[in-house]
Scaffold this active site. Sequence first.
Site, PDB file in Angstrom:
ATOM      1  N   LEU A  79      -7.127  -7.684  -4.032  1.00 21.74           N
ATOM      2  CA  LEU A  79      -5.629  -7.635  -3.159  1.00 21.74           C
ATOM      3  C   LEU A  79      -5.891  -6.540  -3.184  1.00 21.74           C
ATOM      4  O   LEU A  79      -5.389  -5.484  -4.580  1.00 21.74           O
ATOM      5  CB  LEU A  79      -5.597  -9.014  -4.569  1.00 21.74           C
ATOM      6  N   GLY A 116      -5.096  -4.460  -0.811  1.00 23.33           N
ATOM      7  CA  GLY A 116      -5.999  -3.823   0.232  1.00 23.33           C
ATOM      8  C   GLY A 116      -6.068  -2.573   0.430  1.00 23.33           C
ATOM      9  O   GLY A 116      -6.300  -1.802  -1.005  1.00 23.33           O
ATOM     10  N   CYS A 130      -3.440  -0.263   0.592  1.00 18.52           N
ATOM     11  CA  CYS A 130      -2.618   0.866  -0.035  1.00 18.52           C
ATOM     12  C   CYS A 130      -2.580   1.267  -1.273  1.00 18.52           C
ATOM     13  O   CYS A 130      -2.395   1.852  -1.927  1.00 18.52           O
ATOM     14  CB  CYS A 130      -0.834  -0.261   0.716  1.00 18.52           C
ATOM     15  N   GLY A 154      -8.370  17.443   9.885  1.00 19.60           N
ATOM     16  CA  GLY A 154      -6.909  16.161  10.123  1.00 19.60           C
ATOM     17  C   GLY A 154      -5.954  16.868   9.296  1.00 19.60           C
ATOM     18  O   GLY A 154      -6.057  16.711   7.667  1.00 19.60           O
ATOM     19  N   GLU A 167      -6.862  20.553  12.130  1.00 17.19           N
ATOM     20  CA  GLU A 167      -6.081  20.070  13.079  1.00 17.19           C
ATOM     21  C   GLU A 167      -6.121  20.791  14.943  1.00 17.19           C
ATOM     22  O   GLU A 167      -6.277  21.127  14.998  1.00 17.19           O
ATOM     23  CB  GLU A 167      -4.843  20.448  12.812  1.00 17.19           C
ATOM     24  N   GLY A 196      -7.600   9.878  10.534  1.00 15.93           N
ATOM     25  CA  GLY A 196      -7.227   8.586  11.616  1.00 15.93           C
ATOM     26  C   GLY A 196      -7.952   7.537  11.146  1.00 15.93           C
ATOM     27  O   GLY A 196      -8.808   7.000  10.354  1.00 15.93           O
ATOM     28  N   ASP A 232      -1.773  -3.032   9.780  1.00 18.02           N
ATOM     29  CA  ASP A 232      -2.598  -2.257  10.622  1.00 18.02           C
ATOM     30  C   ASP A 232      -3.080  -2.838  11.888  1.00 18.02           C
ATOM     31  O   ASP A 232      -2.960  -2.423  12.777  1.00 18.02           O
ATOM     32  CB  ASP A 232      -3.480  -1.541   9.717  1.00 18.02           C
ATOM     33  N   ALA A 247       2.924   0.454   5.287  1.00 19.43           N
ATOM     34  CA  ALA A 247       2.832  -0.581   4.258  1.00 19.43           C
ATOM     35  C   ALA A 247       3.380  -1.753   4.193  1.00 19.43           C
ATOM     36  O   ALA A 247       4.173  -2.733   4.079  1.00 19.43           O
ATOM     37  CB  ALA A 247       1.881  -0.070   2.871  1.00 19.43           C
ATOM     38  N   HIS A 250      28.410  11.976  -6.586  1.00 18.25           N
ATOM     39  CA  HIS A 250      28.385  12.745  -6.292  1.00 18.25           C
ATOM     40  C   HIS A 250      27.817  13.365  -8.047  1.00 18.25           C
ATOM     41  O   HIS A 250      28.365  12.900  -9.586  1.00 18.25           O
ATOM     42  CB  HIS A 250      29.644  13.497  -6.305  1.00 18.25           C
TER      43      HIS A 250
END
Length: 454
Positions: free
Chosen positions: A36, A38, A40, A181, A204, A267, A307, A315, A440
């Site tokens: 569970l 995935g 991410c 990459g 790259e 990728g 995805d 995500a 601030h």
Amino acid sequence: MKFDVVVLGGGPGGYLAAERAAQGGKKVVLIEKRALGGTCLNEGCIPSKALLNSGKLYEHAKDSAGFGVTASDVKIDHAKVIARKNKVVKMLVSGVGMTMKANNVEVVMAEGYVKGKTAEGFAVEADGKEYVGDKLILACGSVPVVPPITGLKEGIESGYVMTNKEILDMKELPKTLAVMGGGVIGLELASYFSMIGVHVVVIEMLNKIAGPTEKEVSDLLMKSYKKRGIDFKLGCKITEIAKDGVIYEEKGEIKKVEADAVLCSIGRRAFTQNMGIENLGVYMERGAIVTDEHLQTNVPGVYAVGDVNGKIMLAHTAYREAEVAVNHILGKKDFMRYNAIPSVIYTNPEIASVGETLESAKAKGIEAKEVKASMRMSGRYLAEVEKGDGFCKLVVDTKKNCLIGCHMIGSYTSEQIFGVALMIEKQMTIEQIKELVFPHPTVCEVIREALFML
């Protein structure tokens, strides 16, 4: 077994879809083959942030003299960093499981295979059983791209080449790491390993890093990386993975980077193979499932979130897509919008972006202008960042007089970008935004400073 909704995939899009559908009164089953959360939660967003935080703490401790703090004998214990990362992941995965249980979602930990549509609904087989749903949500995620480069497959099999999954569990540090990459994954991991003393070389193909990131932002990030000792080989095509390095072509000349380990982070692609999706006749383009504004496919009752639809592989995009898909199932009016989805690179300094760049706006025929404000206009930034040169760049639609883009590099930008995304989503005018009160001292005040420079 009959359900109202069958969800295939337990990543962010899948588990949130299951949760929301159950909260909407639907009987839901969630099928996940590995863990569970995935990619991410298990081998992406969360574990990499745990590593990066340790790296930043180490770097701050080493470079604290300028802030009046003297630290001696500062060391990094990579094994303990990995152990802590695993603890964080375990806690969060457990939390997802508890959430599913609390919402009465049936969780099946097995590989699911779509058999097709029957008279009763959409049938998915898992662990020798058949689960049928009136609606089917595909949340199958993505996998790393492994191009047909000579020696790459063999390098992965031997362990010399790693994807984001393997490198997050690497026990022994290499002296030199070659990164294939210069996108988000490659840069974040390059940042961590560089901070803890590994010599990193990024190769790259494009002439800039960080993909679609606004060019001035990516240029400043690369400048910052170079100060930390990271080498960049831009505009270079990797031709072969050797046993001791990466061979690449630069302006017609063949060169080589010697490395003790290689990270393949070229990728990711939608994961749609060998799970029976073709049995439904779902339309795909370039391996990704095509969806409409409700995340529904060409097959009524079948949805694709995250995805697997190849739109924006983040995500938080999957979270929102899951909610839109479930709302459509529940008969609620909702549709997916992609114009104000923020993107973050959690390096040091952080990068955060949302919406259009000046170039992309003009390419779409939008009358636009930009303004840039230095982060040093923020009192907090100046107090906390030694020699920082971050900035905030706003892009404005001059015809509508509203924000359409924001691109920042500096501390806390990941926590600020949500506010600008909200301004863009609600199409607030510049005058309306100027009336907002910013706390601030905060770094986000630079957004207000930029507004008054328009």
